[in-house]
Design a protein around this motif. Structure first.
Motif, mmCIF file in Angstrom:
data_model
loop_
_atom_site.group_PDB
_atom_site.id
_atom_site.type_symbol
_atom_site.label_atom_id
_atom_site.label_comp_id
_atom_site.label_asym_id
_atom_site.label_seq_id
_atom_site.Cartn_x
_atom_site.Cartn_y
_atom_site.Cartn_z
ATOM 1 N N TRP A 1 21.137 -11.159 -9.021
ATOM 2 C CA TRP A 1 21.462 -11.128 -10.447
ATOM 3 C C TRP A 1 20.864 -9.894 -11.104
ATOM 4 O O TRP A 1 19.722 -9.535 -10.835
ATOM 5 N N SER B 1 36.339 -14.676 -18.922
ATOM 6 C CA SER B 1 35.888 -15.930 -19.532
ATOM 7 C C SER B 1 35.954 -15.924 -21.049
ATOM 8 O O SER B 1 36.121 -16.972 -21.664
ATOM 9 N N THR C 1 28.687 -19.421 -22.083
ATOM 10 C CA THR C 1 29.631 -19.514 -20.984
ATOM 11 C C THR C 1 28.959 -19.036 -19.692
ATOM 12 O O THR C 1 28.283 -18.006 -19.702
ATOM 13 N N PRO C 2 29.079 -19.816 -18.627
ATOM 14 C CA PRO C 2 29.771 -21.094 -18.546
ATOM 15 C C PRO C 2 28.912 -22.215 -19.121
ATOM 16 O O PRO C 2 27.771 -21.991 -19.511
ATOM 17 N N TRP D 1 23.056 -23.872 -15.536
ATOM 18 C CA TRP D 1 23.100 -22.542 -14.948
ATOM 19 C C TRP D 1 22.314 -22.544 -13.629
ATOM 20 O O TRP D 1 21.543 -23.475 -13.365
ATOM 21 N N THR E 1 30.405 -12.894 -11.144
ATOM 22 C CA THR E 1 30.444 -13.781 -12.300
ATOM 23 C C THR E 1 29.442 -13.325 -13.353
ATOM 24 O O THR E 1 28.328 -12.906 -13.020
ATOM 25 N N LEU F 1 20.236 -24.606 -21.414
ATOM 26 C CA LEU F 1 21.131 -24.185 -20.346
ATOM 27 C C LEU F 1 21.076 -25.100 -19.128
ATOM 28 O O LEU F 1 21.618 -24.771 -18.077
ATOM 29 N N LEU G 1 27.303 -14.495 -16.825
ATOM 30 C CA LEU G 1 26.807 -15.618 -17.624
ATOM 31 C C LEU G 1 26.306 -15.076 -18.955
ATOM 32 O O LEU G 1 25.594 -14.062 -18.978
ATOM 33 N N TYR H 1 24.563 -10.967 -14.569
ATOM 34 C CA TYR H 1 25.736 -10.697 -13.737
ATOM 35 C C TYR H 1 25.367 -10.907 -12.272
ATOM 36 O O TYR H 1 24.361 -10.371 -11.786
ATOM 37 N N CYS I 1 29.456 -21.691 -13.381
ATOM 38 C CA CYS I 1 29.015 -20.300 -13.494
ATOM 39 C C CYS I 1 29.676 -19.390 -12.495
ATOM 40 O O CYS I 1 29.815 -18.197 -12.730
ATOM 41 N N CYS I 2 30.076 -19.947 -11.336
ATOM 42 C CA CYS I 2 30.331 -19.064 -10.199
ATOM 43 C C CYS I 2 31.605 -19.462 -9.469
ATOM 44 O O CYS I 2 31.567 -20.274 -8.536
#
Length: 459
Positions: free
Chosen positions: A384, A357, A425-426, A430, A410, A449, A412, A404, A292-293
């Motif tokens: 986030w 991504s 994604t990813p 998570w 990053t 997830l 998600l 975000y 994810c990051c």
């Protein structure tokens, strides 16, 4: 003296080579002296199989030369060589192998007939065929997957010529088996169309094609993302040259690009060039980074056209400090005040993360999927900004979640259709701090997830 033939290599990617004279028992489409697979040894020992192999190689060569859907033909042939062909040899010996060859010969005869059939298409037929697509997906294993037209429309005029397109989805909605884009030009007769491009991708999802001005030339981009969780770039790009669209090599440059990644870092996502600015960028992951990051900066490249090949002119590896926007620390209050998830997806910083991504078209698609009713945005764990929504008029079957990270930059994304992940994604797991927000979006999605069920009381 025996001179083995090295004509069309049906045992690999089927590249062309020179044909040499040889006895009939050694006239296979590959070098019998180098035969290793049981199927190849059987072909070299049997005049019947030898004849079938040569017939197959010739049909394949003619189909590749004639059909606009070359990519799908190559993939189907590759799958057949290592799948049905080798399985028939292993399980049934020469008789079963001969039967399998006849089946494949018949399939390639059909592809060749379809590619060389006379006549043109009515525009109405190209746009309104409903579930009956104009072109099935070439496959190595029957039955053919179902096909439906997802969308169609017009492309910008290039050199005074008009073009239309259709996007196809293959397989069932719950079990996609690829997609493709067909591009039509004007036919010889008024009101008629002719097929120019049939770009079929057995393992990817393709989006709306677009014409772009790229360093003084017109290019037609067919954006496609591999169906796997790593969102590999499977796009095709065509350049307008001497009155026709010619496929451009936009893949070979990636080897040099990836070779410049520092040894202790990696690229875990597809790399998506921007053909307008002729640049490409990817985040960099360290060994301890979650999918994810990415927390180790980025790698960026300047690109240029070298004939029909995309080439890399320069590359830069930027540290996390250098590559991060200077005002990222101030993004939290800005993003938290946005009215809805679609606005979040369209913010430049978030759009850049999504494009990294999913590609530019994937980023646009996420913003569209979040344009329906939503519950606004939430701040999670002080870092986030997250929200969920659905596409207008599709809320009963489709929902999308976006988060975000204002610290790492990053994004998600999880987009569910009928409860199954269509975009993810990813890849899981998570970050655990998102479990409550994910659960409030779609109960049960936390498991999908890779998040443990929350024990936090609600109320």
């Amino acid at each position: 003296m025996h001179k083995p033939i090295t004509r069309l290599l049906a045992g690999a990617v089927l590249a062309c080579a020179a044909l040499a004279a040889t006895p009939p028992s050694q006239a296979a489409s590959f070098d019998c002296a180098a035969a290793r697979a049981p199927a190849e040894r059987m072909i070299c020992a049997s005049p019947e199989l030898d004849t079938l192999d040569l017939r197959l190689a010739e049909l394949y060569r003619r189909a590749i030369e004639s059909a606009p859907w070359r990519r799908a033909l190559r993939e189907a042939q590759r799958i057949w060589l290592t799948g049905p062909r080798d399985a028939a040899a292993a399980m049934g010996g020469p008789p079963a192998l001969a039967a399998e060859y006849r089946t494949r010969v018949a399939a390639l005869e059909g592809e060749l007939a379809r590619a060389t059939a006379p006549g043109t298409l009515q525009p109405e037929a190209a746009r309104a065929r409903g579930p009956a697509c104009l072109l099935p997906m070439p496959v190595a294993i029957t039955p053919e997957p179902a096909c439906r037209v997802r969308e169609s429309g017009s492309l910008p005029i290039v050199a005074g010529q008009r073009f239309t397109y259709a996007v196809y989805d293959y397989g069932e909605e719950t079990r996609p088996e690829g997609s493709g884009v067909l591009v039509f030009g004007e036919g010889a007769l008024p009101g008629r169309l002719r097929l120019l491009i049939a770009d079929l991708h057995p393992d990817a999802r393709c989006e709306t094609p677009r014409v772009i001005g790229s360093s003084g030339r017109a290019v037609l981009q067919v954006p496609c993302v591999n169906a796997g969780t790593q969102a590999a770039n499977d796009e095709s790009v065509f350049g307008w040259n001497e009155g026709e669209w010619r496929e451009l090599d936009v893949r070979s440059w990636r080897r040099e690009f990836l070779a410049r990644v520092p040894r202790d870092l990696s690229v875990r996502r597809g790399v998506y060039p921007d053909y307008g600015s002729m640049t490409a960028r990817s985040p960099l992951w360290g060994a301890g980074d979650g999918d994810c990051c990415a927390a180790h900066g980025s790698i960026e490249a300047d690109l240029a056209w070298n004939g029909d090949r995309l080439a890399m002119r320069a590359v830069r590896v930027l540290s996390q400090t250098a590559s991060a926007p200077r005002d990222r620390g101030d993004l939290m209050p800005i993003l938290a005040r946005l009215p809805d998830p679609s606005s979040l997806a369209r913010h430049p910083a978030v759009r850049e993360a999504l494009a990294g991504s999913l590609g530019p078209d994937g980023a646009r698609q996420i913003a569209e999927r979040l344009a329906g009713p939503s519950g606004g945005l939430d701040v999670v764990a002080g870092r986030w900004v997250a929200g969920s929504a659905c596409m207008p008029h599709a809320c009963s079957v489709e929902e999308t979640f976006l988060a975000y990270d204002t610290r790492s930059g990053t994004a998600l994304v999880a987009s569910l259709r009928d409860g199954k992940a269509e975009i993810l994604t990813p890849s899981p797991p998570w970050p655990a701090e998102l479990v409550d927000r994910v659960h409030s979006w779609a109960p049960g999605a936390a498991t999908l997830l890779g998040l443990a069920a929350s024990t936090k009381p609600r109320g």
